[in-house]
Scaffold this motif. Sequence first.
Motif, PDB file in Angstrom:
ATOM      1  N   ILE A   9       0.994  -1.219  -0.040  1.00 41.66           N
ATOM      2  CA  ILE A   9       0.084  -0.024   0.056  1.00 41.66           C
ATOM      3  C   ILE A   9       1.072   1.363   0.047  1.00 41.66           C
ATOM      4  CG2 ILE A   9      -1.815   1.236   1.024  1.00 41.66           C
ATOM      5  CD1 ILE A   9      -2.567  -1.559   2.597  1.00 41.66           C
ATOM      6  N   VAL A  10       0.665   2.012  -0.895  1.00 39.05           N
ATOM      7  CA  VAL A  10       1.701   3.400  -1.165  1.00 39.05           C
ATOM      8  C   VAL A  10       0.707   4.449  -1.163  1.00 39.05           C
ATOM      9  CG1 VAL A  10       3.602   4.297  -2.493  1.00 39.05           C
ATOM     10  CG2 VAL A  10       3.048   1.719  -2.640  1.00 39.05           C
ATOM     11  N   ASP A  11       0.855   5.392  -0.141  1.00 40.76           N
ATOM     12  CA  ASP A  11       0.373   6.648  -0.063  1.00 40.76           C
ATOM     13  C   ASP A  11       1.176   7.590   0.769  1.00 40.76           C
ATOM     14  OD1 ASP A  11      -1.512   8.810   0.753  1.00 40.76           O
ATOM     15  OD2 ASP A  11      -2.769   7.780  -0.406  1.00 40.76           O
ATOM     16  N   ALA A  34       4.367   1.799   2.075  1.00 44.58           N
ATOM     17  CA  ALA A  34       5.416   2.668   1.446  1.00 44.58           C
ATOM     18  C   ALA A  34       4.760   4.264   1.680  1.00 44.58           C
ATOM     19  CB  ALA A  34       6.119   2.198   0.326  1.00 44.58           C
ATOM     20  N   THR A  35       5.636   5.092   1.740  1.00 43.51           N
ATOM     21  CA  THR A  35       5.088   6.437   1.718  1.00 43.51           C
ATOM     22  C   THR A  35       5.642   7.358   0.677  1.00 43.51           C
ATOM     23  OG1 THR A  35       6.809   7.243   3.140  1.00 43.51           O
ATOM     24  CG2 THR A  35       4.769   6.601   4.359  1.00 43.51           C
ATOM     25  N   SER A  36       6.134   6.752  -0.391  1.00 40.13           N
ATOM     26  CA  SER A  36       6.717   7.496  -1.454  1.00 40.13           C
ATOM     27  C   SER A  36       6.986   6.499  -2.639  1.00 40.13           C
ATOM     28  CB  SER A  36       7.951   8.319  -1.251  1.00 40.13           C
ATOM     29  OG  SER A  36       9.120   7.125  -1.067  1.00 40.13           O
ATOM     30  N   GLY A  37       6.907   7.266  -3.916  1.00 33.33           N
ATOM     31  CA  GLY A  37       7.077   6.384  -5.032  1.00 33.33           C
ATOM     32  C   GLY A  37       8.569   5.533  -4.886  1.00 33.33           C
ATOM     33  N   ASP A  38       9.607   6.337  -4.520  1.00 32.53           N
ATOM     34  CA  ASP A  38      10.908   5.694  -4.495  1.00 32.53           C
ATOM     35  C   ASP A  38      10.792   4.470  -3.494  1.00 32.53           C
ATOM     36  OD1 ASP A  38      12.228   7.434  -6.012  1.00 32.53           O
ATOM     37  OD2 ASP A  38      12.776   8.808  -4.470  1.00 32.53           O
ATOM     38  N   GLU A  39      10.216   4.763  -2.507  1.00 26.51           N
ATOM     39  CA  GLU A  39      10.412   3.538  -1.540  1.00 26.51           C
ATOM     40  C   GLU A  39       9.410   2.347  -1.980  1.00 26.51           C
ATOM     41  OE1 GLU A  39       8.643   2.695   3.140  1.00 26.51           O
ATOM     42  OE2 GLU A  39       8.731   4.704   2.424  1.00 26.51           O
ATOM     43  N   ALA A  40       8.375   2.628  -2.575  1.00 28.48           N
ATOM     44  CA  ALA A  40       7.562   1.668  -3.215  1.00 28.48           C
ATOM     45  C   ALA A  40       8.463   0.739  -4.364  1.00 28.48           C
ATOM     46  CB  ALA A  40       6.463   2.165  -4.018  1.00 28.48           C
ATOM     47  N   LEU A  41       9.157   1.544  -5.172  1.00 29.35           N
ATOM     48  CA  LEU A  41       9.841   0.935  -6.254  1.00 29.35           C
ATOM     49  C   LEU A  41      10.882  -0.022  -5.552  1.00 29.35           C
ATOM     50  CD1 LEU A  41      10.473   3.498  -9.001  1.00 29.35           C
ATOM     51  CD2 LEU A  41       9.305   1.302  -9.178  1.00 29.35           C
ATOM     52  N   LYS A  42      11.570   0.208  -4.507  1.00 29.51           N
ATOM     53  CA  LYS A  42      12.504  -0.310  -3.955  1.00 29.51           C
ATOM     54  C   LYS A  42      12.157  -1.724  -3.419  1.00 29.51           C
ATOM     55  CE  LYS A  42      15.528   3.496  -2.412  1.00 29.51           C
ATOM     56  NZ  LYS A  42      15.938   4.439  -1.455  1.00 29.51           N
ATOM     57  N   VAL A  56      -1.932   8.036  -6.763  1.00 24.08           N
ATOM     58  CA  VAL A  56      -1.541   8.573  -8.182  1.00 24.08           C
ATOM     59  C   VAL A  56      -0.609   9.773  -7.922  1.00 24.08           C
ATOM     60  CG1 VAL A  56      -2.385   9.633 -10.296  1.00 24.08           C
ATOM     61  CG2 VAL A  56      -3.668   7.857  -9.282  1.00 24.08           C
ATOM     62  N   ARG A  57      -1.039  10.586  -7.181  1.00 23.58           N
ATOM     63  CA  ARG A  57      -0.389  11.805  -6.932  1.00 23.58           C
ATOM     64  C   ARG A  57       0.192  11.874  -5.538  1.00 23.58           C
ATOM     65  NH1 ARG A  57      -5.284  13.725  -9.617  1.00 23.58           N
ATOM     66  NH2 ARG A  57      -4.462  14.501 -11.463  1.00 23.58           N
ATOM     67  N   MET A  58       1.794  11.771  -5.657  1.00 21.55           N
ATOM     68  CA  MET A  58       2.666  11.804  -4.457  1.00 21.55           C
ATOM     69  C   MET A  58       3.757  12.603  -4.871  1.00 21.55           C
ATOM     70  SD  MET A  58       2.892   8.187  -3.261  1.00 21.55           S
ATOM     71  CE  MET A  58       3.309   7.351  -4.697  1.00 21.55           C
ATOM     72  N   PRO A  59       4.449  13.630  -3.737  1.00 20.76           N
ATOM     73  CA  PRO A  59       5.610  14.324  -4.251  1.00 20.76           C
ATOM     74  C   PRO A  59       6.556  13.518  -4.545  1.00 20.76           C
ATOM     75  CG  PRO A  59       4.813  14.536  -1.694  1.00 20.76           C
ATOM     76  CD  PRO A  59       4.010  13.489  -2.423  1.00 20.76           C
ATOM     77  N   GLY A  60       7.460  14.038  -5.652  1.00 16.62           N
ATOM     78  CA  GLY A  60       8.481  13.365  -6.347  1.00 16.62           C
ATOM     79  C   GLY A  60       7.972  12.148  -7.183  1.00 16.62           C
ATOM     80  N   VAL A  61       8.582  11.106  -7.019  1.00 15.65           N
ATOM     81  CA  VAL A  61       8.055  10.023  -7.955  1.00 15.65           C
ATOM     82  C   VAL A  61       6.479   9.742  -7.791  1.00 15.65           C
ATOM     83  CG1 VAL A  61       8.269   7.674  -8.659  1.00 15.65           C
ATOM     84  CG2 VAL A  61      10.252   8.917  -7.933  1.00 15.65           C
ATOM     85  N   VAL A  66       5.863   5.487 -11.035  1.00 22.16           N
ATOM     86  CA  VAL A  66       6.230   4.020 -10.638  1.00 22.16           C
ATOM     87  C   VAL A  66       5.709   2.772 -11.570  1.00 22.16           C
ATOM     88  CG1 VAL A  66       5.572   2.336  -8.778  1.00 22.16           C
ATOM     89  CG2 VAL A  66       6.173   4.586  -8.034  1.00 22.16           C
ATOM     90  N   VAL A  67       4.349   3.005 -12.031  1.00 22.80           N
ATOM     91  CA  VAL A  67       3.924   2.105 -13.030  1.00 22.80           C
ATOM     92  C   VAL A  67       4.773   1.949 -14.340  1.00 22.80           C
ATOM     93  CG1 VAL A  67       1.841   1.417 -14.318  1.00 22.80           C
ATOM     94  CG2 VAL A  67       1.503   2.039 -12.083  1.00 22.80           C
ATOM     95  N   ARG A  68       4.930   3.234 -14.578  1.00 25.75           N
ATOM     96  CA  ARG A  68       5.719   3.304 -16.002  1.00 25.75           C
ATOM     97  C   ARG A  68       7.279   2.548 -15.822  1.00 25.75           C
ATOM     98  NH1 ARG A  68       4.161   8.876 -15.970  1.00 25.75           N
ATOM     99  NH2 ARG A  68       2.642   8.942 -17.473  1.00 25.75           N
ATOM    100  N   TYR A  69       7.601   2.669 -14.779  1.00 24.26           N
ATOM    101  CA  TYR A  69       9.008   1.949 -14.563  1.00 24.26           C
ATOM    102  C   TYR A  69       8.572   0.371 -14.371  1.00 24.26           C
ATOM    103  CZ  TYR A  69      13.398   0.767 -12.589  1.00 24.26           C
ATOM    104  OH  TYR A  69      15.001   0.238 -12.475  1.00 24.26           O
ATOM    105  N   MET A  70       7.782   0.223 -13.439  1.00 27.47           N
ATOM    106  CA  MET A  70       7.549  -1.338 -13.341  1.00 27.47           C
ATOM    107  C   MET A  70       7.240  -2.062 -14.798  1.00 27.47           C
ATOM    108  SD  MET A  70       5.053  -1.067 -10.067  1.00 27.47           S
ATOM    109  CE  MET A  70       4.353  -3.011 -10.334  1.00 27.47           C
TER     110      MET A  70
END
Length: 183
Positions: A9-11, A34-42, A56-61, A66-70
């Motif tokens: 869960i990422v928010d 996870a509280t950020s897109g970076d943390e989620a990707l890790k 969808v909308r988080m600061p930074g990534v 995240v989905v594009r990278y995945m």
Amino acid sequence: MPSDAKILIVDDHEDTLYALESALAPLGYRLGRATSGDEALKQVLRGQVGLLLLDVRMPGVSGLDVVRYMRRLEQTQHIPVILLTGFGADHELTSTAFGLGVADLVMKPIDPWALRTKVRYLFDAHRRHLALEHEVRELRALVKGHGENEETAARRPLPHPDARVPVQRGQGAHTGELEQDRT
């Protein structure tokens, strides 16, 4: 997907994370946060993630980043993603999200029952998909191993075909006729 896979869960808002964890707890699945897109990707790249609930909308990534990278990586491209948004869906967001292959786009506030139903279906379907992929790999390995044995066997001469067919007596229409003629 390992049996200890989790739903991530990422928010960027703690209260939303808590609400989502509370909504999903009755399912009994392992949950991560996870509280950020970076943390989620890790976490996704470490493995052990079988479904992603992603703001969808988080600061930074952003969630879309995240989905594009995945989707570019083989190991993560099939992980189901449910995108969450509190800003309402517009045509561009919807088009982009589904173009990236997300499973669903859910508006906040979230109906816990509907979310549990979607999560259970997607998580279980993904587990079944991975189990089938594993089984296919095992079968291919068996067939490959069996095929090598067949090549060796193909070099041996085959027995004559007549040697394998047993002689059949007392069957057929002619046999009955012969028995009648003798009497």
